[in-house]
Design an enzyme around this catalytic site. Sequence first.
Site, PDB file in Angstrom:
ATOM      1  N   GLY A 137       0.798  -1.234   0.000  1.00  0.00           N
ATOM      2  CA  GLY A 137       0.000   0.000   0.000  1.00  0.00           C
ATOM      3  C   GLY A 137       0.816   1.262   0.000  1.00  0.00           C
ATOM      4  N   ASP A 204      -2.607 -13.427  -2.696  1.00  0.00           N
ATOM      5  CA  ASP A 204      -2.256 -12.005  -2.711  1.00  0.00           C
ATOM      6  C   ASP A 204      -0.802 -11.820  -2.270  1.00  0.00           C
ATOM      7  OD1 ASP A 204      -3.183  -8.991  -2.459  1.00  0.00           O
ATOM      8  OD2 ASP A 204      -2.185  -9.489  -0.573  1.00  0.00           O
ATOM      9  N   LYS A 208       2.748 -10.509  -4.358  1.00  0.00           N
ATOM     10  CA  LYS A 208       3.642  -9.472  -3.850  1.00  0.00           C
ATOM     11  C   LYS A 208       5.062 -10.013  -3.679  1.00  0.00           C
ATOM     12  CE  LYS A 208      -0.190  -7.059  -1.644  1.00  0.00           C
ATOM     13  NZ  LYS A 208      -1.041  -7.017  -0.426  1.00  0.00           N
TER      14      LYS A 208
END
Lengths: 436, 436
Positions: A137, A204, A208
Site C-alpha cells: 500500500g 495475494d 507481492k
Amino acid sequence: MSAAEGRPIRVALLGCGTVGGEVARLLTEQAGELAARAGAPVELAGIAVRRPDKHPELPPELLTADAEKLVTSDDVDVVVELVGGIEPVRGWLLAALEAGKSVVTANKALLAEHSADLFEAADAAGADLYFEAAVAGAIPLLRPLRESLAGDRITRVMGIVNGTTNYILSAMDSTGAGYAETLDEASRLGYAEADPTADVDGYDAASKAAILASLAFHTRVTASDVHREGIADVTAADLAAARMLGRTVKLLAICERVTDDDGVESVSARVHPVMIPRSHQLAGVGGAFNAVYVEADAAGELMFYGQGAGGAPTASAVLGDLVAVARNRVVGGRGPRESAHAALPVRPMGQTPTRYHVSLSVADRAGVLAQVAQAFAAHGVSIAAVRQSDVGDRASLVVVTHQAPDAALQSTVDEIGRLDVVHEVVSVMRVEGEDQ
Amino acid sequence: MSAAEGRPIRVALLGCGTVGGEVARLLTEQAGELAARAGAPVELAGIAVRRPDKHPELPPELLTADAEKLVTSDDVDVVVELVGGIEPVRGWLLAALEAGKSVVTANKALLAEHSADLFEAADAAGADLYFEAAVAGAIPLLRPLRESLAGDRITRVMGIVNGTTNYILSAMDSTGAGYAETLDEASRLGYAEADPTADVDGYDAASKAAILASLAFHTRVTASDVHREGIADVTAADLAAARMLGRTVKLLAICERVTDDDGVESVSARVHPVMIPRSHQLAGVGGAFNAVYVEADAAGELMFYGQGAGGAPTASAVLGDLVAVARNRVVGGRGPRESAHAALPVRPMGQTPTRYHVSLSVADRAGVLAQVAQAFAAHGVSIAAVRQSDVGDRASLVVVTHQAPDAALQSTVDEIGRLDVVHEVVSVMRVEGEDQ
C-alpha cells in the site's frame, strides 16, 4: 529543462472504486501542490468505468465505458490503472505503453504474471511503468528497492504484506479462538472480503512476493514460482504452542538469495505461516498494518512499516508514482527501467533451507525422546532445542530444529507422525528469528 | 534512449576515509552489477585526498590533492563528496555544479546551511544534487519523502537520527548510570567521538532535522531555524522518572506542520530529549540504529528503520544515489529538483505546542497539589495526569500536561520551582506518544 515544461500532463484513470475515487479527489483538491511538484499541471483527461451512469459524483464529460479507446487517446500522457485482474487490463496497458503512454498501476496480480511483456513494451516505447501501490500500500518500498539500494546487494526481503491475514492471526493470538470463527468475525467487521480466498490462501501475498523478489534480486520471479501456504490450517493449538515459546504466528512473504555448497546462486520466494519471537519487530505489527524487512550487504538491516491497504494510503502511493512519471515527462527523461539481468534460477521449496518447530503429544515413558531424536538424525536434521513436559499419562514434546532443506524437515515430520510413541502431532510450523 | 548509453560515467571521489574507502571498494567489486543497473559503466576518474602519500591502498594514478581541479575536469561526470564540513567543500561543489557535473554528497552540515545556493546551481546547470546518505545513513528516507510521497501532504516527521546519543540514552536507561559516566564509557567503546559535541549537543540531529523539514514541507529550513537541546542535561533521575511512568527517554528530531487558530500554516523543527512510552516503536530502537516516523494525510503513519551510520551503510546510500545520477545521465534526464515552493514560516519554539512531564519533590501537607495545580492553570496549561506518592516527610508529585505552547510550559515550570512547597524540581521533560 524541456520545452514541454508547463504543458499539462493528461491522465486517464481506469477504474473509480475506493482507490480510484481517492485519486480523482486528490488530483482535484491538491492540483496546485501536484503541479508545483511535477513541474506542470496534472489533469484528468478521462475516467473509464464499467457503468458511467453509476457515478453521479464524477464530472460526466470525463466518464466513458470505453477504456480501450481512452488509453490510446492523443489527449492522454499517463494511464493510471486501478481496475485489477489480468484481462482485459493487460491488453489495455500494453496498448497504452505501445502508444508511448506511461503507466501507473496497483495491479499486483498482473505484474506478478506478466511483468516481462509490460516492461518490454515500456522499454520499446521509452515509457515509464511504475507500481509502488501494488505492494504494501502506502509504504514506500519498491522505489527504495529499485533505486535507493541500486548500489547494494540485497540478500533477503521478509515481511507482512497482507493485512487481512495479519488481522486474523493477531485476533487468534489475542483471543485464543480458532481460524474459522475468527475469519467469520473478520468478515463481519469488514476486514475480510466476502470471498477471502485470495487473502487467506496466500495468493495475494504470493503475487507481492514475486514482485519483491524480482526487484530485489534483479531477476524474473512470477507468482507461480512462489511456494504458497495460506493460514486456513493454522490452529488455536499452533498459536498456543507459539505462546509457550514466547513466539507468535505471522503469515510472511520471504524472498532470499541462496548460495549452495557449489557456490551456485539461486533465489527462493515463499509465503507461509511462521513462528517468530514476540521480541521481533514484525511480531508487534498488528491489524491491517504491513511491515517489510530488507537485508543488504552494505546497508545491513532495514525495516519499512505502514498501512498496507485502504483507499487513501493506496492513493498516496499511486499519486507519488504519478508525480514521478509526470515529472519525467516534463524534464524529458524517464525513470529507472526494470532490470532482470541477474536471471537467477528459482530454488524449489524442498531445497530451501528452513527451520521447523514441531510440537508432539507423546507417550510418557522412557526412550520416547530417543526415538524422536533418531527420526530427526536419520534425515540429517539437527535439533536446536527440546522441551518436554508431563500432562497426565502423556507428555508434551516440543522440538525446534536448526536449518535444513525443507523437504528433509517435511519427511522427518511425516515419519515422526507414524511412530507408535507419538499420539499426535499437535503443531508443525516453520520458525524465523532468534530466541532471546 | 540517449546516444550516451554505454559511454562510461566518470566519478570524482572527494575524501577517502571510512565511507569513501567503502565507496571506492564497492565501485570496483560491484562494477558489473552497477553497470547493469546504471545502463553504463560507472568508473572512478579520480580521488581527491589531503595527503595522497597516506593512501598506499589506492591506485596512485587516481590520487590527487587538488580537489578544486578534479571537480571541474572534463573527464568527470559526477562528483561524490565525502569530506564533510562547510569550507572549502561548498566552493568545490558549486564549481562542480556550475560545470554541469552532478553531485552526490553525505554532507548534512553543508546541506542544512547552504542548500539554497547548491540547488540553484544544480537547477541552472540541469544537474542532479542527491544526498540520501546525509540523513539516517543507509535508511532510504529522503527519496521516499521527495518522490514516493510527492502526491501526499506530510504533516509530521519524527525520529531518532543520531546513533551516538541513542546509544548513550539506551545505556543510561539499562544501567541507571548518569550522563558523564555513560559518555565516558561510550567514548571508550568507540560509540562517541573524541570531541562528542556535534552529537551530544544535538548539532548533528539539528542539521538532519533541517534537511527533513525542508524536504517534507517543501520549504526552506536551515539548521539555525531548528530549536536544539542536547542530552548533556539528561540525568539518571530523568530516566528513573520515565521508568516510573512506563516510559523511556530518546533524543528526537521532530518536524511538524502547525496550523494556528487563524488557519495560518507554519513549520516547527526541533531536537530535544523526549519521554516516550515503552510501547512506542521508537522506544525499542537501540544502540546505533536510527528510525523515523512519517505521517501524511493519505498515507497515514509510516516508519523507516535501519543503520544510521558506519562506513558500509553510508556507502550503500551513496551508491544508490550514484546509480540514480548515472542512470539519469545515461537516459538524458535528471531527477526531481528541490522544491521550496511552499515557503512556510518557521514557528518559534515558544509558540510550538508541546506536552511536559514534571516530577517534583514537594512538602507532604495539605494544599500542595492545589498550589501546583494553580500555577499550571495560571499559565493556561491543562493537566492530563497527576501521580502523588509519599517518601518519608516529603512527597513526590508527577504531573503530565496536555498540549500548550512551549513558552507557557516553561514559565509554569519556572514558577513552580519558586513555590515554597516545592523542595526540588526533579525532572522536566517533553513527552510524545499516548500512554496505553
